[in-house]
Write a protein that holds these residues in place. Sequence first.
Motif, PDB file in Angstrom:
ATOM      1  N   THR A   3       4.890  16.342  -3.717  1.00  0.00           N
ATOM      2  CA  THR A   3       5.389  15.978  -4.871  1.00  0.00           C
ATOM      3  C   THR A   3       3.435  15.651  -6.060  1.00  0.00           C
ATOM      4  O   THR A   3       3.037  16.678  -5.503  1.00  0.00           O
ATOM      5  CB  THR A   3       3.948  13.837  -4.467  1.00  0.00           C
ATOM      6  OG1 THR A   3       3.053  14.092  -3.494  1.00  0.00           O
ATOM      7  CG2 THR A   3       5.189  13.139  -2.683  1.00  0.00           C
ATOM      8  N   VAL A  32      -7.402  -0.811   7.836  1.00  0.00           N
ATOM      9  CA  VAL A  32      -6.209  -1.161   7.623  1.00  0.00           C
ATOM     10  C   VAL A  32      -5.248  -1.815   8.567  1.00  0.00           C
ATOM     11  O   VAL A  32      -4.203  -1.697   7.810  1.00  0.00           O
ATOM     12  CB  VAL A  32      -5.363   0.167   6.259  1.00  0.00           C
ATOM     13  CG1 VAL A  32      -6.901   0.858   5.166  1.00  0.00           C
ATOM     14  CG2 VAL A  32      -5.091   1.479   8.078  1.00  0.00           C
ATOM     15  N   TYR A  33      -5.446  -1.712   9.197  1.00  0.00           N
ATOM     16  CA  TYR A  33      -4.247  -2.405  10.264  1.00  0.00           C
ATOM     17  C   TYR A  33      -4.043  -3.371  10.751  1.00  0.00           C
ATOM     18  O   TYR A  33      -5.359  -3.535  10.801  1.00  0.00           O
ATOM     19  CB  TYR A  33      -3.636  -1.465  11.279  1.00  0.00           C
ATOM     20  CG  TYR A  33      -3.307   0.106  11.734  1.00  0.00           C
ATOM     21  CD1 TYR A  33      -2.883   0.579  10.525  1.00  0.00           C
ATOM     22  CD2 TYR A  33      -4.066   1.008  11.908  1.00  0.00           C
ATOM     23  CE1 TYR A  33      -1.848   2.155  10.289  1.00  0.00           C
ATOM     24  CE2 TYR A  33      -3.612   2.464  11.843  1.00  0.00           C
ATOM     25  CZ  TYR A  33      -2.604   2.747  10.989  1.00  0.00           C
ATOM     26  OH  TYR A  33      -2.597   4.262  11.200  1.00  0.00           O
ATOM     27  N   GLU A  88       3.787   7.957  15.098  1.00  0.00           N
ATOM     28  CA  GLU A  88       3.093   6.137  15.439  1.00  0.00           C
ATOM     29  C   GLU A  88       2.565   5.460  14.533  1.00  0.00           C
ATOM     30  O   GLU A  88       3.069   4.690  14.081  1.00  0.00           O
ATOM     31  CB  GLU A  88       2.400   6.473  16.989  1.00  0.00           C
ATOM     32  CG  GLU A  88       2.671   4.323  17.524  1.00  0.00           C
ATOM     33  CD  GLU A  88       2.558   4.235  18.626  1.00  0.00           C
ATOM     34  OE1 GLU A  88       1.399   4.861  19.345  1.00  0.00           O
ATOM     35  OE2 GLU A  88       2.300   3.116  18.652  1.00  0.00           O
ATOM     36  N   SER A  92      -4.067   5.958   4.869  1.00  0.00           N
ATOM     37  CA  SER A  92      -4.723   6.852   4.009  1.00  0.00           C
ATOM     38  C   SER A  92      -5.714   5.790   3.228  1.00  0.00           C
ATOM     39  O   SER A  92      -5.792   3.962   3.996  1.00  0.00           O
ATOM     40  CB  SER A  92      -4.190   6.923   2.575  1.00  0.00           C
ATOM     41  OG  SER A  92      -3.408   7.613   2.593  1.00  0.00           O
ATOM     42  N   TYR A  96      -8.094   6.924  -1.775  1.00  0.00           N
ATOM     43  CA  TYR A  96      -7.022   7.551  -1.547  1.00  0.00           C
ATOM     44  C   TYR A  96      -5.618   7.559  -1.595  1.00  0.00           C
ATOM     45  O   TYR A  96      -4.937   8.184  -1.596  1.00  0.00           O
ATOM     46  CB  TYR A  96      -7.649   8.562  -0.468  1.00  0.00           C
ATOM     47  CG  TYR A  96      -8.781   9.731  -1.031  1.00  0.00           C
ATOM     48  CD1 TYR A  96      -8.765  10.215  -1.567  1.00  0.00           C
ATOM     49  CD2 TYR A  96      -9.692   8.530   0.808  1.00  0.00           C
ATOM     50  CE1 TYR A  96     -10.367  10.886  -1.522  1.00  0.00           C
ATOM     51  CE2 TYR A  96     -11.309   9.189  -0.023  1.00  0.00           C
ATOM     52  CZ  TYR A  96     -11.622  10.216  -0.673  1.00  0.00           C
ATOM     53  OH  TYR A  96     -13.158  10.892  -0.964  1.00  0.00           O
ATOM     54  N   GLY A 100      -0.803  10.599  -2.829  1.00  0.00           N
ATOM     55  CA  GLY A 100      -0.018  11.616  -2.419  1.00  0.00           C
ATOM     56  C   GLY A 100      -0.093  12.195  -0.276  1.00  0.00           C
ATOM     57  O   GLY A 100       0.059  13.428  -0.067  1.00  0.00           O
ATOM     58  N   VAL A 101      -1.579  11.879  -0.387  1.00  0.00           N
ATOM     59  CA  VAL A 101      -2.048  12.018   0.788  1.00  0.00           C
ATOM     60  C   VAL A 101      -0.660  12.151   1.691  1.00  0.00           C
ATOM     61  O   VAL A 101      -1.220  13.366   2.940  1.00  0.00           O
ATOM     62  CB  VAL A 101      -3.153  10.982   1.187  1.00  0.00           C
ATOM     63  CG1 VAL A 101      -4.419  11.795   2.597  1.00  0.00           C
ATOM     64  CG2 VAL A 101      -4.433  11.645  -0.098  1.00  0.00           C
ATOM     65  N   SER A 103       2.015  12.064   2.171  1.00  0.00           N
ATOM     66  CA  SER A 103       2.913  12.703   1.761  1.00  0.00           C
ATOM     67  C   SER A 103       3.024  13.792   2.964  1.00  0.00           C
ATOM     68  O   SER A 103       3.904  13.999   3.687  1.00  0.00           O
ATOM     69  CB  SER A 103       3.377  12.347   1.028  1.00  0.00           C
ATOM     70  OG  SER A 103       4.517  11.945   0.576  1.00  0.00           O
ATOM     71  N   ASN A 129       6.448  -3.995   5.356  1.00  0.00           N
ATOM     72  CA  ASN A 129       5.631  -2.529   5.026  1.00  0.00           C
ATOM     73  C   ASN A 129       6.490  -1.712   4.216  1.00  0.00           C
ATOM     74  O   ASN A 129       7.355  -0.359   4.905  1.00  0.00           O
ATOM     75  CB  ASN A 129       4.809  -1.987   6.440  1.00  0.00           C
ATOM     76  CG  ASN A 129       3.702  -1.689   5.918  1.00  0.00           C
ATOM     77  OD1 ASN A 129       3.525  -0.701   4.015  1.00  0.00           O
ATOM     78  ND2 ASN A 129       3.411  -0.698   6.511  1.00  0.00           N
ATOM     79  N   ALA A 134       8.914   3.300   2.295  1.00  0.00           N
ATOM     80  CA  ALA A 134       8.923   4.141   0.640  1.00  0.00           C
ATOM     81  C   ALA A 134       8.456   5.875   1.020  1.00  0.00           C
ATOM     82  O   ALA A 134       9.011   6.392   1.117  1.00  0.00           O
ATOM     83  CB  ALA A 134       8.134   3.076  -0.135  1.00  0.00           C
ATOM     84  N   LEU A 135       7.375   5.650   1.845  1.00  0.00           N
ATOM     85  CA  LEU A 135       7.139   6.413   2.145  1.00  0.00           C
ATOM     86  C   LEU A 135       7.878   7.160   2.627  1.00  0.00           C
ATOM     87  O   LEU A 135       7.797   8.946   3.116  1.00  0.00           O
ATOM     88  CB  LEU A 135       5.554   6.802   2.632  1.00  0.00           C
ATOM     89  CG  LEU A 135       4.829   7.875   3.778  1.00  0.00           C
ATOM     90  CD1 LEU A 135       4.568   8.582   2.877  1.00  0.00           C
ATOM     91  CD2 LEU A 135       3.706   6.657   5.425  1.00  0.00           C
ATOM     92  N   ARG A 138      11.278   8.771   1.267  1.00  0.00           N
ATOM     93  CA  ARG A 138      10.306   9.663   0.248  1.00  0.00           C
ATOM     94  C   ARG A 138      10.874  11.110   1.984  1.00  0.00           C
ATOM     95  O   ARG A 138      10.797  12.332   0.453  1.00  0.00           O
ATOM     96  CB  ARG A 138       8.964   9.366  -0.064  1.00  0.00           C
ATOM     97  CG  ARG A 138       8.687  10.956  -1.443  1.00  0.00           C
ATOM     98  CD  ARG A 138       9.274  10.957  -2.496  1.00  0.00           C
ATOM     99  NE  ARG A 138       8.566  11.267  -3.232  1.00  0.00           N
ATOM    100  CZ  ARG A 138       8.599  12.417  -4.061  1.00  0.00           C
ATOM    101  NH1 ARG A 138       9.789  12.878  -3.648  1.00  0.00           N
ATOM    102  NH2 ARG A 138       8.343  13.027  -4.480  1.00  0.00           N
TER     103      ARG A 138
END
Length: 158
Positions: A3, A32-33, A88, A92, A96, A100-101, A103, A129, A134-135, A138
């Motif tokens: 990217t 984050v989860y 699994e 990020s 950040y 692109g991290v 990816s 999610n 999308a990640l 991509r």
Amino acid sequence: MSTPAASARPEIGLEPMAATHLADVLALGRQVYDTSVKPYTSWSLSAIAGHLDGEASACWVALDGARLAGFVLGSMGFDQRADWGNLEWIASAPDYQGQGVASRLVKACVAALTEAGASAVVTDVESRNTASAALMRRNGFEASVSVTLFVREVRPAS
Ligand SMILES: CC(C)(COP(=O)(O)OP(=O)(O)OC[C@H]1O[C@@H](n2cnc3c(N)ncnc32)[C@H](O)[C@@H]1OP(=O)(O)O)[C@@H](O)C(=O)NCCC(=O)NCCS
């Protein structure tokens, strides 16, 4: 596939995950989860170790100096499929995201699983999610089997 955002942060390096990264990875996952949306998974030290200890580990960290920018946890085997790689967990750090991290982490994980002999790599994404879906799209993943958790609330009789 790279990217434009990925090349915009060349100072962020990828390294195979080591035991020294455990505390930071655990803390970022806790941040984050939302594991309540997937009640069949839980985020814990043993969830991390299960991948790190795997015969063919595909666990990477993204580092901005000493700061953890992201991580991915994968290993060989998915339920009944010993020949599939399982990506699994991926995250990020909020500061950040969108650079692109993740990816880059997906690519590193898939490359390690391919090297280990995976015939496919699988990951499950909770339906709401959209960032994760999308990640994955991509990075060449396509939606396959869908499983919907049907829940019936049960109220104790009064
Ligand atoms: C999902 C997550 C890992 C994406 O990380 P990221 O580093 O921001 O992703 P990237 O910058 O590498 O983006 C890669 C692609 O994903 C898509 N994407 C990422 N975040 C997105 C968002 N919020 N909305 C829409 N698309 C998004 C884009 O298509 C992007 O492609 P592009 O570069 O062509 O624009 C990140 O949002 C996160 O950590 N979320 C919380 C943890 C989580 O839900 N993990 C997945 C379940 S284990």
